[in-house]
Design a protein around this motif. Structure first.
Motif: not given
Length: 906
Positions: A562-568, A731-747
């Motif tokens: 399913q289309q998730q809002p973020y994948n990283l 302080r700890t920060a949490v970043f939620y990111l959305k990138v293409p599945t094929t570009g996860i390694v580069a990200a």
């Protein structure tokens, strides 16, 4: 002379029986393999405990503070206890999670402990595998680490190898250290349950991090007497009410109790498998001895008495049991090794140890089981009268039934005695398991016998009658009506309705074969019932395992697709947070992002009452405290949580400066945390440094499925979380990111360059690793279930072989009046196809219901699994075809008998 004859006669008879002897050995081997392998696994679990209670806890008292970490200033309390003479010594450990990079999936992390080599461990120094004679004090110098053997094997490392160690603390911040493996210790003694542990010195750990952020999650203490232990425990509980305190004896007793329960369960499961194998022995011995009725009559005619026949045939059964026990014990060794390898791959430390007494008991168990279950056919064969055989007359029905009932009762008593020996003289449990199983088998057998009786009386329509059309239409309508509620039953009803409409169109020869097959089922209902029952047990086990495993995998895969809002998700602290926020635009393929604040806190009160009184004790309480204390802050003036709410309301912009919070359903009655929070409750939190304390109000609850979209399970305004963070710079920060599945390694590579110490996690990695674990466990359980199905197939083969012996004259007459071998073979295949279809249909229906029921129990009604229609159809059709093909193969030679040979003396 007589003993020599007995041995020669028994051995020759078994060799002459060939295929049937092999089937009997396989029946026993399956049961022995199950019980011996399960006992070996239980023995390995028993040996996985430390040899002494003090080794298990690292001292006389163990303090687990993972949910409420202790600060450096808290250690002065233990110095005071030492001065007062309540404790002899103590050592504090900093616990963290480690990985080989900051981009590793969470399932590939391992425990890291920062220790003081001068005082750790307090008891039983580690056994170094390499280098010889090393100590923790000499090995943990500078950036050197000591690892367990299991870590070395799993991660393919070597002594003196340098590698990057990413260490992430409970607060979420991480740091990469370049370390060298200076020592390898055994997973034994105090480190028996250490798993993939990495040890480094506290000096090295704190040099890479702020000493002010140091928190201790484990404290080991020793005392000089039991009285001092009790006084020290009381003092610790008064001073630190949020930690979990256990003495060595209490912890060891709890572990021992758990291991005993698991071992008991494994033994019971093995006994059930042995019982199925025993049924196979009954059928096989009946086949072997029924073929030798004339031979038995001749033996009695020349002077051999009944007790001589008992010895002869008992020796045969004993030899079969010995062979099956030997084969089963060898197979059990391989199964236990595969189980050891599977658990090792899952990070569970389980030593592979062969208990030769258990293996030897497998030989004895196989022999005794064969003798017990061979008693019934042996008694029936020994009671044969020569005159009856010569006249080809049957034994009187009443006498035969009385003998059978008496032998069955004796068989149950003997098996109950065997069960009590295996269960270590637990007579109550042995009686319950034995007669409870017999009662269940009798109930199922009665049900199947009734259904087979009804099926055997079904007419085979010659033409399409209005009544048949009406019944078929009623079945079709009923199937459509119940389809939304009971899809599995609907499909079976639909198949039966279509089959009823197709019967009148069958060729006449097929109709005749079907009629005779149904009548033969009614004539031999008891034996066919046993066949159906054996097949039902195997199919039910396979169906339940496949249904749970496959649907769980498909549900997770469906969520991933399913289309998730973020994948990283990226966790940072300090300057890494600032750099990553400033350079987000440089991450290739970034299409959406969200930044939240995260803080690990201590929940000290719920609704104004101390939290420790409302949470489970022990390690579970610490886990619940850690989950409840993980706060994630939203900047509500710019964005609100986009989650599925199941109670209360969502947070909005007007809550930006409030103390209103959302909690995950994991923390409610519907979850597994052991808490019962609801909207309207209040929770009081304190910061890890104890400088800030705030009370929050629960205004809403979000679903468990939505819980996996956030790092924290408690969502609050960013201002509220900031007030509970110890130091603004860290302080700890949490970043939620959305990138293409094929570009996860580069990200991930770009993130690593921007923030080298950031913990970057692909959200799908954990789910995929979970799927792999589920698949491995499913395969193991499926292999065990297939053993039961194999036993069912063997019982079918023996039942068909025995039926062919009894119906030899009938087959000769049918061939004499014009029936061909092909038509007779089809008739036999139809008989067992009907029996197999009945057993597999009932098993598939109950397995489908079992999948739903087990999922409700396992997931507390939060995830309801169901069996796919394709799986359901396979569970019905494949065993049906298996039963028919097995019957056809066994009957292949029997239906080719020449009528003249059978009817020569008629």
């Amino acid at each position: 002379m007589k003993a020599s004859f007995y041995l020669h006669y028994s051995g020759r008879s078994l060799l002459r029986s060939g295929q049937h002897s092999f089937l009997a050995i396989l029946c026993i081997a399956v049961g022995v393999m199950a019980i011996v392998s399960l006992q070996l696994v239980g023995s390995m679990l028993q040996h996985s405990l430390a040899d002494s209670a003090r080794d298990a806890t690292g001292g006389d008292i163990a303090i687990n503070a993972s949910g409420a970490p202790l600060r450096p200033t808290d250690l002065s309390f233990f110095d005071q206890l030492k001065e007062q003479g309540l404790i002899s010594s103590y050592t504090a450990v900093i616990g963290a999670n480690g990985s080989l990079s900051n981009q590793t999936a969470i399932t590939q992390t391992f425990p890291v402990e920062a220790v003081n080599p001068a005082s750790f461990p307090l008891v039983s120094p580690p056994q170094f595998r390499a280098p010889s004679g090393a100590t923790l004090h000499s090995a943990l110098e500078g950036h050197q680490v000591v690892v367990t053997e299991q870590f070395l094997t799993l991660y393919h490392k070597q002594l003196n190898e340098r590698f990057p160690l990413y260490v992430k603390s409970l607060s979420g911040a991480g740091e990469t250290l370049t370390v060298t493996i200076a020592g390898v210790i055994a997973n034994s003694g105090s480190f028996a349950q250490a798993g993939n542990l990495v040890l480094l010195s506290q000096q090295t750990y704190l040099a890479a991090r702020s000493a002010a952020l140091a928190t201790y999650t484990l404290i080991d203490l020793t005392t000089s007497s039991q009285a001092q232990t009790a006084r020290a425990v009381a003092a610790i509980n008064r001073r630190f009410p949020l930690v979990s305190v256990q003495t060595a004896s209490d912890l060891f007793k709890a572990q021992q109790s758990s291991i005993d329960q698991i071992s008991q369960f494994l033994k019971i499961a093995g006994l059930l498998a042995l019982l199925i194998g025993g049924v196979g022995i009954v059928n096989t011995m009946q086949v072997l001895l029924s073929r030798r009725q004339t031979e038995i009559a001749m033996l009695k005619t020349v002077g051999y008495r009944r007790r001589d026949l008992y010895l002869l045939f008992g020796l045969e059964a004993g030899l079969l049991g010995l062979g099956g026990g030997l084969l089963g014990a060898l197979a059990a060794t391989g199964v236990s090794y595969l189980t050891h390898q599977l658990l090792q791959s899952l990070g569970i430390s389980l030593p592979f140890l062969l208990n030769y007494s258990i293996i030897a008991s497998g030989l004895l168990t196989g022999t005794v089981t064969a003798l017990i279950f061979g008693l019934l056919p042996i008694a029936q064969a020994a009671s044969i009268r020569p005159l009856q055989v010569l006249r080809e007359s049957e034994m009187q029905g009443r006498h035969r039934r009385g003998l059978t009932l008496a032998m069955l009762f004796l068989l149950s008593l003997l098996f109950c005695l065997l069960a009590s020996v295996i269960l270590e003289n637990n007579y109550v449990l042995a009686v319950g398991v034995t007669y409870g199983t017999f009662a269940c088998l009798l109930l199922l057998g009665g049900l199947f016998s009734t259904l087979l009786g009804l099926i055997s009386r079904l007419p085979v329509p010659e033409k399409l009658h209005p009544l048949l059309i009406l019944l078929a239409l009623a079945g079709l309508v009923s199937a459509l009506v119940i389809l939304p509620l009971l899809p599995m039953f609907s499909f079976l009803l639909l198949a039966l309705a279509l089959l009823g409409l197709a019967l009148p169109w069958l060729p006449p020869s097929w109709k005749i074969s079907l009629k005779m097959a149904l009548r033969n089922i009614g004539r031999r209902r008891a034996r066919v019932t046993a066949t159906v029952l054996a097949l039902f047990i195997g199919v039910y086990g396979v169906g339940l395992d496949i249904g749970l495993g496959q649907d769980l995998q498909e549900r997770v895969s469906s969520v991933l697709s399913q289309q998730q809002p973020y994948n990283l998700v990226v966790t940072t602290s300090g300057s890494d947070s600032t750099r990553l926020a400033a350079h987000l635009h440089s991450i290739p393929g970034l299409s959406a992002s969200r930044v939240n604040l995260f803080s690990q806190t201590l929940p000290v009160a719920i609704n104004g009452r101390p939290a420790q009184g409302q949470m489970p004790g022990g390690d579970y309480g610490q886990q619940d405290r850690a989950i409840l204390g993980g706060l994630e802050g939203f900047d509500l003036t710019h964005s609100q949580p986009t989650l599925t709410l199941i109670a209360g309301r969502n947070l909005s912009a007007r809550d930006a400066n409030s103390n209103n919070i959302l909690i995950s359903a994991i923390l409610t009655r519907a979850g597994w945390s052991g808490l019962n929070l609801r909207p309207g409750d209040t929770i009081t939190f304190t910061s890890l440094d104890g400088q800030s304390i705030r009370t929050a109000h629960i205004v809403g609850v979000f679903s468990i499925a939505s819980s996996y979209q956030t790092l924290g399970k408690v969502l609050a305004p960013a201002s509220f979380v900031a007030s509970l963070s110890p130091q603004q710079a860290n302080r700890t920060a949490v970043f939620y990111l959305k990138v293409p599945t094929t570009g996860i390694v580069a990200a991930l590579q770009a993130i690593n360059q921007i923030a080298p110490n950031a913990a970057a996690q692909n959200l799908t990695d954990g789910a995929l690793a979970f799927l792999q674990v589920v698949k491995q466990i499913t395969l193991v359980l499926l292999a065990l279930a297939l053993l039961s199905l194999l036993a069912g197939v063997l019982i079918i083969a023996n039942a068909v072989a025995l039926a062919m012996l009894e119906r030899r004259r009938e087959l000769g007459i049918l061939k004499a009046v014009g029936y061909t071998a092909r038509s007779l073979l089809g008739q036999i295949a139809i008989e067992y196809a009907v029996a197999g279809g009945l057993g597999s249909s009932m098993a598939a229906l109950l397995a489908a219901g079992g999948v739903i029921l087990f999922s409700k129990v396992l997931f507390n009604s939060n995830l309801i699994l169901s069996m796919e229609p394709g799986v359901m159809a396979g569970l019905v059709v494949m065993p049906l075809l298996l039963a028919a093909s097995t019957a056809a193969l066994v009957a292949w030679q029997a239906v080719r008998v020449r009528p003249l040979i059978v009817l020569r003396y008629e």
